[in-house]
Enzyme design. Structure first.
Site, PDB file in Angstrom:
ATOM      1  NE  ARG A 111      -4.304  -1.728   1.663  1.00  0.00           N
ATOM      2  CZ  ARG A 111      -4.441  -2.386   2.868  1.00  0.00           C
ATOM      3  NH1 ARG A 111      -3.280  -3.187   3.864  1.00  0.00           N
ATOM      4  NH2 ARG A 111      -4.940  -3.800   2.904  1.00  0.00           N
ATOM      5  CE  LYS A 163      -1.923  13.218 -14.839  1.00  0.00           C
ATOM      6  NZ  LYS A 163      -2.266  13.552 -16.028  1.00  0.00           N
ATOM      7  CD  GLU A 198       5.455  16.240 -22.580  1.00  0.00           C
ATOM      8  OE1 GLU A 198       3.924  17.057 -22.469  1.00  0.00           O
ATOM      9  OE2 GLU A 198       5.010  15.198 -22.988  1.00  0.00           O
ATOM     10  CE  LYS A 208       3.498  17.408 -14.035  1.00  0.00           C
ATOM     11  NZ  LYS A 208       4.363  16.056 -15.096  1.00  0.00           N
ATOM     12  CD  GLU A 257      -5.439  15.461 -15.800  1.00  0.00           C
ATOM     13  OE1 GLU A 257      -6.079  14.933 -16.537  1.00  0.00           O
ATOM     14  OE2 GLU A 257      -4.035  15.187 -15.566  1.00  0.00           O
ATOM     15  NE  ARG A 271      -1.011  16.700 -12.487  1.00  0.00           N
ATOM     16  CZ  ARG A 271      -0.431  15.919 -12.093  1.00  0.00           C
ATOM     17  NH1 ARG A 271      -0.492  15.910 -11.136  1.00  0.00           N
ATOM     18  NH2 ARG A 271       0.504  14.947 -12.614  1.00  0.00           N
ATOM     19  CG  ASN A 294      -3.849  16.320 -20.132  1.00  0.00           C
ATOM     20  OD1 ASN A 294      -3.481  15.387 -19.882  1.00  0.00           O
ATOM     21  ND2 ASN A 294      -5.416  16.493 -19.298  1.00  0.00           N
ATOM     22  CG  HIS A 296      -0.438  14.576 -23.832  1.00  0.00           C
ATOM     23  ND1 HIS A 296       0.115  16.216 -23.841  1.00  0.00           N
ATOM     24  CD2 HIS A 296       0.445  14.558 -23.138  1.00  0.00           C
ATOM     25  CE1 HIS A 296       1.675  15.997 -23.348  1.00  0.00           C
ATOM     26  NE2 HIS A 296       1.279  15.282 -22.996  1.00  0.00           N
ATOM     27  CG  HIS A 321      -1.949  10.225 -25.327  1.00  0.00           C
ATOM     28  ND1 HIS A 321      -2.564  10.474 -24.331  1.00  0.00           N
ATOM     29  CD2 HIS A 321      -0.511  10.479 -25.130  1.00  0.00           C
ATOM     30  CE1 HIS A 321      -1.947  11.048 -23.093  1.00  0.00           C
ATOM     31  NE2 HIS A 321      -0.816  10.447 -23.777  1.00  0.00           N
ATOM     32  CG  HIS A 337       4.684  11.171 -24.975  1.00  0.00           C
ATOM     33  ND1 HIS A 337       3.480  11.085 -25.148  1.00  0.00           N
ATOM     34  CD2 HIS A 337       4.595  12.638 -23.709  1.00  0.00           C
ATOM     35  CE1 HIS A 337       2.456  11.641 -24.028  1.00  0.00           C
ATOM     36  NE2 HIS A 337       4.021  13.425 -23.585  1.00  0.00           N
TER      37      HIS A 337
END
Length: 337
Positions: free
Chosen positions: A114, A136, A178, A214, A224, A228, A232, A235, A239, A252
């Protein structure tokens, strides 16, 4: 040396930006315990070895380079190794690599018993400017990127620009896409740095400014729920392009570079394309609009037939709107060959 403090209450941590920080990992990180160092076979071996040697009991796990390692199978194999080696809840995981390694190792750390302490030492431009901070963590499943994961903040991040020396120019440019994303949405001066100044001579400033953006965003919206989502930018379509990686072989950051082009104002588009071309980043892709659209509709950021998209009318300014997926189709056509 510069230290940025990510202020997230009980989950706060420092981001240390310093050339040579890897050699001081034992000073900055609590390695006086059993430490799993996760890296990939594209990262110089001595990076992970340096960290492991400073640990009381350092164990290195090396995964194959590339997105395929962000899988349930690899995730499971690493957890099995930790169990076999007798890791306890008081031990730690350190990522030494790019975004794939950071996402994978972070999710392992979040899941084992955990949650055990996690440290991130990013070794690519892309991970240094973006993915190494913010918490993330995820793996891919059934062809969908980052669909299984958790928000799990590191205990500390070491950003050592000397580790970029071994990267080829394509990997550097991919990461800079980025940083350019950050400039477009949030920092007009950073965008103009790309336009007017020598990028190689200003890498320290580019990486630091990107991390500051960031950091500010994550502090306001860790999970998010709103702000936030500006991270993206590029993206959504990116994506969709990335889903066909086996056909076009794009990284990417290269997919994100293409994905930003339709999402900005007509006035700004030629300026962005000039920068992308100077970085030798692609500005179109050899896929049909139908193919990209189909992949996009499976993106986890979609909410039924709607998706939240970020557009940029001018450098340093953004707009966030919820639109129907079908409204994006004409925009996709701007970047197909």
């Amino acid at each position: 040396m510069k230290v940025l403090h990510m202020d997230l209450g009980a989950d706060s941590y420092d981001i240390v930006i310093e050339r040579g920080a890897l050699q001081k990992a034992g000073e900055y990180l609590d390695l006086d315990r059993k430490v799993l160092v996760v890296t990939d076979d594209g990262v110089p071996k001595q990076y992970a070895q340096t960290v492991a040697a400073m640990a009381k009991d350092g164990i290195i796990v090396t995964v194959p380079q590339g997105e395929d390692s962000k899988s349930i199978a690899t995730f499971s194999a690493i957890l099995s190794r930790m169990l076999k080696e007798g890791f306890s809840r008081k031990d730690a995981v350190v990522a030494v690599g790019g975004g794939v390694v950071g996402d994978l190792a972070g999710f392992v750390a979040a899941s084992y018993m955990r949650g055990v302490d996690f440290y991130n030492i990013p070794t690519t431009v892309l991970s240094q400017v973006d993915s190494s901070i913010g918490g993330k963590t995820a793996v891919n499943m059934d062809g969908i990127k980052n669909i299984v994961g958790a928000f799990y903040q590191p205990k500390k991040v070491l950003v050592d620009l000397d580790l970029l020396a071994t990267l080829d120019s394509r990997l550097i440019s991919e990461g800079l896409a980025e940083a350019l994303k950050m400039g477009l949405t949030s920092d007009a001066e950073l965008f103009e740095l790309f336009e007017k100044r020598n990028i190689n001579e200003n890498m320290d400033e580019i990486i630091t400014r990107s991390l500051m953006i960031k950091k500010t965003v994550v502090e306001q919206d860790e999970k998010e729920q709103g702000l936030r989502k500006i991270l993206n930018f590029g993206h959504t379509i990116g994506h969709g392009i990335e889903a066909y990686e086996e056909r076009h072989g794009l990284y990417h950051g290269e997919c994100v570079a293409i994905g930003m082009i339709p999402m900005i104002s007509d006035d700004l588009r030629p300026r962005l394309i000039r920068i992308l071309e100077s970085l030798r980043l692609p500005t179109a892709v050899d896929l049909s609009a139908d193919e990209i659209y189909e992949a996009m509709t499976h993106d986890k950021k979609g909410e039924g037939e709607y998706v939240t998209v970020i557009t940029v009318p001018a450098p340093g300014k953004y707009e966030m709107n919820k639109v129907r997926f079908k409204e994006l189709y004409p925009m996709i056509e701007k970047i197909t060959k």
